[in-house]
Each structure stands twice: as C-alpha cells, then as structure tokens.
Design a protein around this motif. Structure first.
Motif, PDB file in Angstrom:
ATOM      1  N   SER A  86       0.845  -1.202   0.000  1.00 34.87           N
ATOM      2  CA  SER A  86       0.000   0.000   0.000  1.00 34.87           C
ATOM      3  C   SER A  86       0.883   1.256   0.000  1.00 34.87           C
ATOM      4  O   SER A  86       0.603   2.206  -0.752  1.00 34.87           O
ATOM      5  CB  SER A  86      -0.931  -0.066   1.211  1.00 34.87           C
ATOM      6  N   SER A  87       1.948   1.255   0.789  1.00 40.41           N
ATOM      7  CA  SER A  87       2.872   2.397   0.804  1.00 40.41           C
ATOM      8  C   SER A  87       3.495   2.575  -0.577  1.00 40.41           C
ATOM      9  O   SER A  87       3.567   3.692  -1.102  1.00 40.41           O
ATOM     10  CB  SER A  87       4.006   2.199   1.810  1.00 40.41           C
ATOM     11  N   GLN A  90       1.052   4.024  -2.870  1.00 42.01           N
ATOM     12  CA  GLN A  90       0.845   5.465  -2.619  1.00 42.01           C
ATOM     13  C   GLN A  90       2.034   6.300  -3.132  1.00 42.01           C
ATOM     14  O   GLN A  90       1.845   7.368  -3.715  1.00 42.01           O
ATOM     15  CB  GLN A  90       0.682   5.664  -1.101  1.00 42.01           C
ATOM     16  N   VAL A  91       3.229   5.755  -2.917  1.00 43.72           N
ATOM     17  CA  VAL A  91       4.409   6.491  -3.401  1.00 43.72           C
ATOM     18  C   VAL A  91       4.403   6.527  -4.923  1.00 43.72           C
ATOM     19  O   VAL A  91       4.708   7.554  -5.546  1.00 43.72           O
ATOM     20  CB  VAL A  91       5.708   5.851  -2.874  1.00 43.72           C
ATOM     21  N   THR A 112       3.649  13.794   0.927  1.00 43.49           N
ATOM     22  CA  THR A 112       4.480  12.834   1.705  1.00 43.49           C
ATOM     23  C   THR A 112       4.024  12.749   3.159  1.00 43.49           C
ATOM     24  O   THR A 112       4.002  11.670   3.765  1.00 43.49           O
ATOM     25  CB  THR A 112       5.962  13.248   1.670  1.00 43.49           C
ATOM     26  N   ASP A 114       1.044  13.074   4.160  1.00 45.93           N
ATOM     27  CA  ASP A 114      -0.159  12.218   4.187  1.00 45.93           C
ATOM     28  C   ASP A 114       0.216  10.747   4.204  1.00 45.93           C
ATOM     29  O   ASP A 114      -0.324   9.952   4.985  1.00 45.93           O
ATOM     30  CB  ASP A 114      -1.017  12.523   2.952  1.00 45.93           C
ATOM     31  N   ILE A 115       1.133  10.444   3.301  1.00 47.79           N
ATOM     32  CA  ILE A 115       1.554   9.007   3.221  1.00 47.79           C
ATOM     33  C   ILE A 115       2.159   8.565   4.560  1.00 47.79           C
ATOM     34  O   ILE A 115       1.831   7.519   5.110  1.00 47.79           O
ATOM     35  CB  ILE A 115       2.576   8.802   2.082  1.00 47.79           C
ATOM     36  N   HIS A 119       1.255   5.678   7.124  1.00 45.89           N
ATOM     37  CA  HIS A 119       2.220   4.569   7.370  1.00 45.89           C
ATOM     38  C   HIS A 119       3.309   5.050   8.316  1.00 45.89           C
ATOM     39  O   HIS A 119       4.364   5.504   7.884  1.00 45.89           O
ATOM     40  CB  HIS A 119       2.845   4.138   6.031  1.00 45.89           C
ATOM     41  N   THR A 206      11.994   6.501  -0.071  1.00 44.48           N
ATOM     42  CA  THR A 206      11.118   6.281   1.100  1.00 44.48           C
ATOM     43  C   THR A 206      11.854   5.331   2.063  1.00 44.48           C
ATOM     44  O   THR A 206      12.232   4.220   1.691  1.00 44.48           O
ATOM     45  CB  THR A 206       9.801   5.641   0.668  1.00 44.48           C
TER      46      THR A 206
END
Ligand code: ADP
Length: 837
Positions: A86-87, A90-91, A112, A114-115, A119, A206
C-alpha cells in the motif's frame, strides 16, 4: 487354628504316610509375591496406556499450535506485505502525480506527510534528482535525511546509490538492501523512479523503519500472542515485538519477506502454551491414582510379608517343637479333662510298643496297664483326673505290646491352653528299669561293701579333716573305741593336724592328687606300728587323705590289730636271743678242751714257779733277788689265766642285746683272742689286717664277736679238714671301710664253697659235718642283719680259676642305726612307735 493343625499333624509318628517333610511347608518366596504381580502388571499397563494417550494428546496439541503458528506467521507476513504494497502504491501514485501535476515543494511535502501519516513505519520521504541531491531542500525529518545522505557513510551511500541506479535503469520501484544506523536499527529504502515520458526526473526515496514495520503493520492481537521478530540474512534480529529472551523450547517459524525486504524474514516465536488444565488434571489424576495403587500395593505387600514371616516363625517353632518332641526320650501323653488320651509322642509309643492309633482316643483302662495292676492303675488314673497326682510322680509298671513289663515313673501336670484354661493333663513317663536296677545293684554293692568293711578285723575310720568329726567307723572300730573320734586321733598320733588340714582342705587333696603314686604311698599310706595304751593293743596303721563324698578333705585310717604278731615277734626275739646264747655256750662247749688246755698252761706255770719258790725257801737259798722274778712270773701267769676266764665269762654271759659305741679293732682282737685258743690247736695262724682308720660302730660287741669267732672256727675247721698237713696255714682277717660300712672279711685257705652249698649255707640245720649242728651261719646272718648289716660268702679265685679258699664278708653300718641320717642304710622297713596315754 493353624498351630492346632500343625500340632495335630506333628502328633502322627514320623514315617507314617501323612507325615510330610518340613520342606513341603517351607514355600519359596515366589508364591508369596505372585499375587503382587497382577496388580503391578495392571498398573504398568495402565501407566503405559495413559502415557500414550497423554503423549498423543500433547502431540495433537503441538500440531495445532504449529498450524496456528504457521497461519499467524503467514498472516503477519501478509499484513507487512500489504502495508508495504500500500505504501508502495501510494508512493507510486505520488510519483505519477509529480509527473502530471505541477510539482511544488509544498504539495510534495503535503503528499508525503499524508503518506507518512498513514504509514508510521515510513520515517522519511524525499525526491532526489540525483543520487545525493534532493529536489528541494527538505524540511521534514532533516536529521534522518542528513544521516542518509552523509557522505562518510559509505555503506549507506552504496546501498542507496545502488537502489537509485537500479530504479532509474529498470524504471521500477526498488528496495535497497538493509541499512543500519549506529544503534544497529535496520532500515529499508524504497526508490521510486519518477519518469515523464523518457525523462528521468529523479527518484522518491522512502525510508522504512524495520522496527516501525513491526510496530505498525503487525496486528496487536498477533503481537500479544507471539514474539515476532524481523531477521536479516545473517540471522540477526533487527527488530522484535518483545524483548523477552528466547527460550530454547519456544516454537518458532520463519517466512521470508522478499520482496520488499532483501533477505529479510519474519520469525514468529510461540510463547510456551499456558498449561492445559484438562490435560494436567488428567496427568495428575493418573499419577495420583498410580501412587495410591502403588502405596496400597506396598502396604499390602508389607502386611503379607509380616504375615508370611509370622507364619514362617510359627512353622519353625512348630517344627522345632516337633523335632524336640520326637527326639526326647521321655514318653509324653496328654489326657483331656475326661481322661481320654488325645496325644502321645513317639517316645511314648517306642517305650510302650503301642502305636498311636492304639492309644489316642482311648479311655481307661488303657492297653498298657498290666492286667494284675488294674485297681492300682485305676487309683492313679483317678488321682490324676482329680488333680491329686503327687509332685514326685507315680511309680508304675507298664505292659508293652509284646507283654513284657517295665518300671516307669510318671509325672503329671495340668495342660493349660493359650487362654489360660486347663484343657487336660500332660504326663511324662520315664523308663526307670535301668536306673532302678542300677540303684538296686548299687544298694547291693553298698551292702556288700559295708558287710566287708563291717566284718573286717581292722578298724576303719574316716575323720573330717577340719573339725575332727567321725564320718565313718566300721564295726571293729566301734567295738574298740565306740563312735567317738578319740580312737582315730589316738591311732593317728601326730599324723593328724586339724588346723593344717582345715586351712584349705580341697587344696590339700589336690596337693596329694598331684603327688606321684610312690610319694603318696610313702607319705600317706606308710604303715606305722602304734601301741594304744588304753586298750593295750598294737596296731599297724595306714592312713590316707581322701576327698569325702561332700568334697571335703578327710583322713581315712585303717588300723590292723597286730598285737598277736607283736607278741610272736617278741617271743621269736627272745628265742633268738636264747639261741644265740645257746650257740655261744655250744661254741664254748666245743672249745672246752682247748680252753682247759689253754688254762692248764698258766696254771702249770704257776705251779712250777710256786714249787720252785718253795724249794728255794726250803733250801734256805732264798733271797729276795731270786724269789722276786719267780713270784712276778707267777703273777703274770695268773693274770693271763684270769684274762682267759674273763673272756670266756664275757662271751657266755647272758645279757640283753645292747648296742653301744664299740671299736672294731677291740671286737676283732677279742674274737681273735678267743678263737686262737681253738685254732692254734690245728697249728693255724690268724693274721689281722686293719686297713684304714676305723670309726666307732654302734653294735652289741658280744654278738659281733660271736659271729667272728664262729667264722674263724668254721674257717679253721674247713682248712684242717681239707689239708691237715698244710705247711703254714693262715686265716686272714681284713677290716676296711667301704662306702659307710665297716667290712670285716675272714679269708681262709680251705676248699671254698661249691655252688650247691653256697645256696643253702645260711639255712638252719645245714651242715656238711658229721657232728655239725648247722646253726652257726644262720645265727651269724640273723645277728648281722639285726644290725642292718649283711653277711655273704665268696670263693677266693686264682687267676687260673682255681679256688684257694672262701671269704666270709660281713658289713656293718657306721653310725648309730637308731639315729636317722647317721646310718649308712637308707631306710628302715618299719618303725615302732609306742604311745603312752
Ligand atoms: P656247722 O659248722 O655246725 O656245720 P655252720 O652253719 O657253721 O654249721 O656251717 C654250715 C656249713 O657250711 C658247714 O657244715 C660247712 O660245710 C660249710 N662251711 C662253713 N664255713 C666254711 C668255710 N670256711 N669253708 C667251707 N665250707 C664252710
């Protein structure tokens, strides 16, 4: 009950079929334990089955746990992957947005943020346009970015750079290998390339914290149940949900996290299971039950063991009693209270010859009662049943099965059982035929002995050594002295010393017992001649110390009346004296003519001298000078004649034998003087040789002179008879001292004595002469022996064996024979003690 049965069995005589050997009664220990085997086996089976069930239950449970563990690991892996994906997405979406939309730092930062909010495991995000250059100087998480981009950190750079390059080249999202900070925490960097068409706009880095992944991606219910760790390729634990150290028995399961992590795995440790209550209860129940069964089994075994031991002891006791009963020689019979025989032992059967079956169960009259003694036996039987049996028992006759009878003694005692009740009468019977016979024989022997002792002509008495009490006296003693001990003491004289004897009488017996037989005879059993004045009798007394029947020392004395013998001896002595006197007279008688001739000579000389003197006086030529020699010679001749007469008178003088200290030389000279008168008639010379200095001897000189005269006369007769014309016949008298004896030898030159004569020479009335009496030598020997001396004859032998004559040796002890120690002889055959009362 058991004992009764045992004794009932033991009552059977041995050898009967019902008799069983003791070994049958001694069971081996196996059967005593066999009943334990079954429960032990069942317990064992029970334990095995229960263990199997528990084991399989446990196994199943473990399996289930492992399944659950596996599922949960898979789930955890899934969760991490999902979160990471999921991360990633999203990235990826952010990257796409950055391409299409106008990118400004603010919106990037917002995106970022938000992500990262969604997470929390993401620690840092930034857009790098080159490997180390962010698009915008970041405002977020600067510390971390600095660390990430720190040029000195080569390892981090390399990893990040490699991922950056790979992402750029492959246009795909790439995870860098694990990187570690100074504290050892692990991180993953995800490089997401940003491409507009073919233009590379950089890469969004990330950074995932491994710890964060664990913390935020694992559902709390899972981390509560397990210890979940993330480990790298080197099996190093990067992060864990619990710091609890791992236990060796903890079950674990690994699943790789690839991708996204390179070589990173998720490991889940299952905590030890909480104890399974049901299972444990069951285990405890089984264990408890088993313990209980074991305990009960043990106590049962103990109890049985005790019983077994008691039984064994009982058996041993029973067999011991049985063996005892079988081996005793005393017959045993048990009567019940009604007088019925209930038991007899083998000895009773042996003694009577009746079998057990003949006797047991029978009431009186019993088969062993002699037919002629029924009333007496019945009386004894009734006394027994009434409990009136004498403690000394009954003496009875018993009839054997073969009809023969024997004497027995029966002792009765009540038979008491274990409860103290009398159940009957126990009788023990001994065969007293032999003791009775022995007793009778003893009594008879005693009677015989007493009869002998009583009828003995000697006084036998026994006196207690310590208190002068008469213990025994025979009839003769009683006749002489009554029943008082005085007689014993009179007879004992000095030989009884009560004080000494009583000091330790037993020792004294021992002392006597230790003496050799000869010493005992000498010291204790020597005969003594005792004169008892009160009854004017002579006794020969023998005494000995003996141990009396009660163990005490006693003196036994046997006194034989020798009064008659003594009187006879006295008579004989007197007769001997008379005989010796007579013999002397006879010698004188024989010598009468010679003596007359001998006397005639001085008398004739006196006559001559006197006649001469008378003639001188008558002739008137008498002067003192010529008269004096004649008168002197007359006187000398008168003295000579007087000497001869004195000698003869002394020789034949009748007197009591009287010993006195005498000189041997005088005795010999007197004898020679006397004998010479007779000997000279035959022209024989007597030569006297006194060899050594002679001591005084204690003898009766007249008697010794008589002996010597006799020997000289015999020698002269023998020599003259054999050779009347011998040129110079000589008789030698040699006197010498020899080992405490004075030895006088009369050596002649006659024919000697032949063997036959030599044997009989000293017998009375033995003579080879026609006019001989044959008493001379016999009297000589008795005279010498009464002086403790010896008279014997040997022939004089030349070197060639020729006999040149005989020698009569006569030896006499030196010293007073009545004073012990002075005598040359060693002992006297008897001793006379005269006791005046
Ligand atoms: P009697 O002289 O009366 O015969 P004796 O008793 O003196 O009695 O001697 C016994 C015998 O011993 C003599 O008859 C003689 O035969 C023998 N006899 C004694 N002395 C001698 C002697 N010196 N030599 C040989 N025979 C002897």
């Amino acid at each position: 009950m058991l004992t009764e049965r045992l004794f009932a069995r033991s009552a059977r005589p041995s050898g009967s079929p019902a008799d069983s050997s003791p070994s049958r009664w001694h069971h081996g220990p196996w059967w005593s334990n066999s009943y334990l085997l079954t429960p032990l086996l069942s317990i064992l089976v029970f334990l095995i089955v229960m263990s199997l069930i528990l084991w399989s239950l446990n196994r199943r449970e473990r399996q289930q746990q492992e399944d659950t563990l596996y599922r949960n690991v898979a789930w955890a892996q899934q969760q991490i992957r999902l979160s990471m994906t999921s991360s990633q997405e999203q990235v990826q979406a952010l990257a796409r947005d950055l391409v299409v939309a106008r990118a400004d730092p603010h919106s990037f930062q917002k995106a970022t943020a938000d992500i990262m909010q969604g997470h929390p495991e993401i620690l840092y995000m930034n857009w790098y346009i080159s490997e180390q250059q962010p698009r915008w100087p970041t405002t977020a998480l600067s510390i971390f970015s600095q660390r990430l981009t720190r040029p000195s950190d080569a390892q981090m750079d390399e990893a990040v750079k490699a991922a950056f390059s790979e992402a750029r080249s492959t246009r795909r999202q790439i995870y860098s290998p694990l990187i570690y900070d100074d504290l050892g925490n692990g991180y993953l960097t995800l490089q997401t390339p940003v491409y507009r068409e073919r233009e590379f706009l950089g890469s969004i880095a990330t950074v995932f914290s491994i710890e964060g992944i664990l913390k935020h991606d694992i559902p709390p219910e899972l981390s509560a149940k397990y210890k979940i760790s993330i480990i790298d390729v080197n099996n190093r634990e990067l992060a864990t949900t619990s710091t609890r150290p791992r236990l060796p028995r903890d079950a674990s399961y690994d699943l790789p996290l690839d991708p996204p992590g390179q070589g990173v795995s998720v490991r889940v440790y299952a905590y030890p299971q909480m104890t399974n209550f049901t299972n444990n209860t069951l285990v405890w129940l089984v264990a408890g039950l088993s313990c209980f069964v074991l305990w009960s089994l043990w106590s049962l075994w103990k109890h049985t063991r005790q019983r077994f031991e008691a039984q064994q002891a009982l058996y041993a006791e029973a067999f011991f009693r049985r063996a005892m009963e079988n081996s005793v020689l005393i017959g045993m019979r048990v009567l019940d209270m009604h007088g019925r025989i209930t038991h007899v032992n083998p000895a009773f059967c042996r003694m009577t010859g009746w079998d057990e079956s003949d006797l047991v169960g029978k009431l009186a009259p019993f088969p062993y009662w002699p037919h002629d003694a029924y009333p007496e036996m019945q009386r004894q039987y009734e006394m027994t049943l009434r409990g009136k049996a004498p403690s000394s028992g009954f003496e009875l006759r018993v009839r054997r099965k073969d009809g023969s009878l024997f004497h027995a003694r029966l002792y009765v005692s009540p038979l008491i059982d274990s409860a103290g009740r009398q159940t009957g009468w126990m009788s023990s019977m001994t065969d007293i035929t032999e003791p009775k016979r022995a007793r009778e024989e003893l009594a008879a022997a005693h009677e015989r002995f007493t009869t002998v002792l009583e009828s003995l002509d000697a006084a036998v008495s026994v006196l207690a050594a310590d208190e002068a009490e008469l213990l025994f006296a025979n009839r003769y003693y009683r006749h002489l002295f009554g029943i008082r001990p005085d007689g014993h003491l009179e007879l004992a004289g000095d030989a009884f010393d009560a004080g000494e004897a009583s000091s330790d009488s037993i020792d004294m017996v021992d002392a006597y017992a230790g003496l050799p037989a000869a010493a005992l005879t000498e010291s204790a059993a020597d005969a003594q001649e005792v004169y008892v004045q009160s009854i004017q009798k002579w006794f020969e007394v023998r005494r000995q110390y003996i141990q009396w029947v009660d163990g005490h020392l006693a003196q036994m004395q046997i006194a034989t009346d020798i009064t008659t013998r003594k009187e006879a001896q006295e008579l004989a002595r007197q007769q001997d004296e008379k005989l010796q006197f007579t013999s002397r007279l006879m010698t004188m008688g024989e010598m009468a003519s010679s003596l007359a001739h001998e006397l005639n000579q001085p008398l004739a000389a006196i006559n001559n001298y006197c006649s001469g003197a008378v003639a001188l006086v008558r002739s008137g030529r008498s002067t003192a000078d010529n008269l004096l020699p004649a008168l002197e010679k007359t006187s000398q001749q008168a003295v000579r004649a007087g000497m001869i007469i004195k000698r003869i008178r002394e020789f034949v003088k009748r007197s009591e034998p009287k010993r006195q200290a005498s000189r041997v030389a005088d005795i010999v000279a007197d004898a020679v003087g006397l004998a010479e008168i007779e000997v000279r008639k035959r022209r024989i010379r007597i030569v006297t040789e006194l060899r050594s200095r002679l001591p005084v001897i204690y003898v009766d000189p007249v008697l010794i002179e008589q002996v010597l005269v006799n020997l000289l006369k015999n020698a002269a007769e023998a020599m003259y008879d054999a050779a009347p014309q011998a040129p110079d016949p000589v008789i030698r008298i040699v006197v010498r001292l020899d080992h405490g004896f004075v030895c006088i030898s009369v050596i002649d030159q006659g024919p000697g004595v032949d063997e036959k004569t030599a044997e009989r020479l000293f017998e009375p009335f033995y003579s080879t002469k026609s006019d001989g009496m044959g008493m001379g030598l016999n009297i000589c020997r008795s005279i010498i022996e009464s002086h403790r001396g010896r008279l014997w004859v040997v022939n004089n032998l030349e070197a060639d064996g020729r006999i040149t004559g005989a020698t009569f040796h006569c030896s006499l002890p030196v010293g007073d024979p009545d004073v012990p120690g002075q005598s040359g002889t060693q002992a006297f055959p008897s001793r006379t003690v005269t006791r005046e009362l």
